[in-house]
Design a protein around this motif. Structure first.
Motif, mmCIF file in Angstrom:
data_model
loop_
_atom_site.group_PDB
_atom_site.id
_atom_site.type_symbol
_atom_site.label_atom_id
_atom_site.label_comp_id
_atom_site.label_asym_id
_atom_site.label_seq_id
_atom_site.Cartn_x
_atom_site.Cartn_y
_atom_site.Cartn_z
ATOM 1 N N UNK A 9 3.823 -23.561 -54.605
ATOM 2 C CA UNK A 9 4.499 -24.837 -54.860
ATOM 3 C C UNK A 9 5.857 -24.892 -54.165
ATOM 4 N N UNK A 10 6.051 -25.934 -53.353
ATOM 5 C CA UNK A 10 7.338 -26.178 -52.712
ATOM 6 C C UNK A 10 7.889 -27.512 -53.224
ATOM 7 N N UNK A 11 9.191 -27.560 -53.471
ATOM 8 C CA UNK A 11 9.828 -28.759 -54.033
ATOM 9 C C UNK A 11 10.816 -29.345 -53.028
ATOM 10 N N UNK A 12 10.705 -30.655 -52.790
ATOM 11 C CA UNK A 12 11.656 -31.359 -51.926
ATOM 12 C C UNK A 12 12.765 -31.913 -52.803
ATOM 13 N N UNK A 13 13.953 -31.338 -52.677
ATOM 14 C CA UNK A 13 15.084 -31.721 -53.518
ATOM 15 C C UNK A 13 16.015 -32.647 -52.748
ATOM 16 N N UNK A 14 16.249 -33.841 -53.302
ATOM 17 C CA UNK A 14 17.174 -34.799 -52.701
ATOM 18 C C UNK A 14 17.680 -35.716 -53.800
ATOM 19 N N UNK A 15 18.914 -36.156 -53.684
ATOM 20 C CA UNK A 15 19.551 -36.941 -54.740
ATOM 21 C C UNK A 15 19.634 -38.400 -54.326
ATOM 22 N N UNK A 16 18.979 -39.265 -55.077
ATOM 23 C CA UNK A 16 18.977 -40.705 -54.808
ATOM 24 C C UNK A 16 19.014 -41.480 -56.123
ATOM 25 N N UNK A 17 19.544 -42.678 -56.069
ATOM 26 C CA UNK A 17 19.431 -43.644 -57.158
ATOM 27 C C UNK A 17 19.212 -45.014 -56.511
ATOM 28 N N UNK A 18 18.018 -45.631 -56.690
ATOM 29 C CA UNK A 18 16.876 -45.129 -57.461
ATOM 30 C C UNK A 18 16.250 -43.889 -56.805
ATOM 31 N N UNK A 54 6.825 -32.393 -55.239
ATOM 32 C CA UNK A 54 6.265 -31.039 -55.192
ATOM 33 C C UNK A 54 4.935 -31.066 -54.442
ATOM 34 N N UNK A 55 4.810 -30.178 -53.455
ATOM 35 C CA UNK A 55 3.542 -30.023 -52.742
ATOM 36 C C UNK A 55 2.990 -28.640 -53.072
ATOM 37 N N UNK A 56 1.710 -28.591 -53.424
ATOM 38 C CA UNK A 56 1.053 -27.316 -53.732
ATOM 39 C C UNK A 56 0.205 -26.907 -52.537
ATOM 40 N N UNK A 57 0.639 -25.865 -51.853
ATOM 41 C CA UNK A 57 -0.046 -25.404 -50.647
ATOM 42 C C UNK A 57 -1.036 -24.308 -51.027
ATOM 43 N N UNK A 114 7.904 -29.553 -43.614
ATOM 44 C CA UNK A 114 9.183 -30.265 -43.678
ATOM 45 C C UNK A 114 9.002 -31.465 -44.599
ATOM 46 N N UNK A 115 10.043 -31.810 -45.338
ATOM 47 C CA UNK A 115 9.943 -33.008 -46.183
ATOM 48 C C UNK A 115 10.976 -34.031 -45.738
ATOM 49 N N UNK A 116 10.687 -35.284 -46.070
ATOM 50 C CA UNK A 116 11.571 -36.400 -45.728
ATOM 51 C C UNK A 116 11.845 -37.205 -46.988
ATOM 52 N N UNK A 117 13.127 -37.470 -47.241
ATOM 53 C CA UNK A 117 13.528 -38.292 -48.392
ATOM 54 C C UNK A 117 14.062 -39.617 -47.868
ATOM 55 N N UNK A 118 13.665 -40.710 -48.505
ATOM 56 C CA UNK A 118 14.168 -42.024 -48.096
ATOM 57 C C UNK A 118 14.691 -42.769 -49.307
ATOM 58 N N UNK A 119 15.710 -43.584 -49.069
ATOM 59 C CA UNK A 119 16.341 -44.344 -50.154
ATOM 60 C C UNK A 119 17.193 -45.461 -49.584
ATOM 61 N N UNK A 120 18.143 -45.947 -50.385
ATOM 62 C CA UNK A 120 18.943 -47.112 -49.980
ATOM 63 C C UNK A 120 19.827 -46.824 -48.777
ATOM 64 N N UNK A 121 20.118 -45.549 -48.517
ATOM 65 C CA UNK A 121 20.993 -45.205 -47.393
ATOM 66 C C UNK A 121 20.215 -44.712 -46.173
ATOM 67 N N UNK A 122 18.885 -44.857 -46.194
ATOM 68 C CA UNK A 122 18.089 -44.464 -45.033
ATOM 69 C C UNK A 122 17.173 -43.290 -45.322
ATOM 70 N N UNK A 123 16.954 -42.466 -44.281
ATOM 71 C CA UNK A 123 16.020 -41.341 -44.375
ATOM 72 C C UNK A 123 16.699 -40.069 -43.870
ATOM 73 N N UNK A 124 16.361 -38.946 -44.506
ATOM 74 C CA UNK A 124 16.816 -37.635 -44.017
ATOM 75 C C UNK A 124 15.651 -36.656 -44.122
ATOM 76 N N UNK A 125 15.623 -35.695 -43.190
ATOM 77 C CA UNK A 125 14.594 -34.652 -43.221
ATOM 78 C C UNK A 125 15.221 -33.312 -43.559
#
Length: 303
Positions: A148-157, A176-179, A190-201
């Protein structure tokens, strides 16, 4: 009926006025309302984080003399007694706001207003067991188990998450992705998080599923050997045999002739066509899952 009152008397000698009397009718507050841009707020106040800017809210209430104003955030009184509160557009300022007006008729509170400061993502990090991954993730193959790998990123929402393997987007949008610990799942994740301020990898994480050996086979000319290998003696020529076995990392190979280990650790052994090289050959592959030996192959050099 507040105002300045005065009386006037008139008679045979003319008219006279009394001194003025100020009549003040004190009142309020009867209601308190939070306004933004002179408008009553309906619903939440939602803004994107920008700590250089503010959200001005006005507590409107009618009193004589002027109402005293207090502000509350999440039920706790703020250190502000001005009818206007300037809320910094900082995630920490999100909360439920309410104002209270007090005067000669007591105290009244406004309806609550939810202020939501949206933000993120600023960064994304892949974690394993709540820890940042340094280096590769290496496991031995076991298809009944997962990594299990977890993509941690802080967003609201909450951030929307996407996963990539070897640059291709996976059909997974969970943080969480279970490989599965299957050799086919090895790759760069690699994971990508997207929210009100755009996207980051996130940074890339190399997942290595180690395996083997499960079997070892002796080949000649890329073909499995059936029966004996028989050649006429010619010491200028050789018989190349290949020990084929699948491992990650690469298998270590050892060769045996008539049960004795040879001084050769290469997958390919070149047997000189010399009568003294006749014998029973076998190879052994070793790796993360142990050791396996091939079937025996009889090499016959005829003179």
């Amino acid at each position: 009926m507040s105002g300045v009152y005065q009386c006037e008397a008139s008679g045979v000698e003319g008219k006279v006025k009394s001194s003025q009397v100020q009549v003040i009718i004190q009142y309020g507050p009867r209601a308190a309302t939070i306004l933004r841009n002179h408008q009553t707020i309906s619903g939440d106040v939602t803004e994107t984080e920008d700590t250089s800017r503010k959200i001005p809210l006005n507590c409107s209430s009618d009193c004589n003399p002027l109402c005293k104003i207090a502000w509350y955030k999440d039920g706790e009184q703020e250190d502000s007694y001005n009818p206007v509160i300037d809320i910094r557009r900082d995630r920490r300022m999100s909360g439920v706001y309410q104002c209270e007006a007090s005067g000669v008729e007591g105290k009244v509170k406004s309806s609550q207003v939810q202020v939501i400061i949206q933000y993120g993502p600023r960064a994304a990090t892949i974690l394993r067991n709540h820890q940042t991954i340094s280096g590769d993730v290496t496991e031995t193959e076991d298809t009944s188990r997962k990594i299990p790998l977890n993509c941690s990123s802080d967003c609201n929402p909450l951030c929307k998450i996407a996963w990539y393997k070897d640059g291709e987007q996976e059909d997974s949008y969970n943080p969480v992705i279970d490989i599965r610990r299957d050799r086919r799942m090895s790759g760069v994740y690699q994971c990508e998080a997207s929210g009100v301020e755009g996207k980051v990898k996130s940074s890339q994480v190399q997942v290595i599923i180690q395996y083997g050996p499960r079997a070892a086979t002796i080949l000649r000319n890329h073909q499995t050997i059936s029966g004996d290998v028989t050649e006429t003696e010619d010491t200028s020529r050789k018989i190349p045999l290949n020990c084929s076995s699948d491992c990650n990392p690469l298998c270590k190979i050892a060769w045996y002739k008539d049960g004795e280990q040879e001084d050769s650790y290469n997958p390919v052994i070149d047997i000189r066509r010399d009568r003294r090289m006749s014998g029973v050959y076998q190879c052994e592959a070793s790796g993360v899952e142990g050791k396996v030996k091939s079937s025996q192959v009889q090499v016959i050099i005829q003179s």
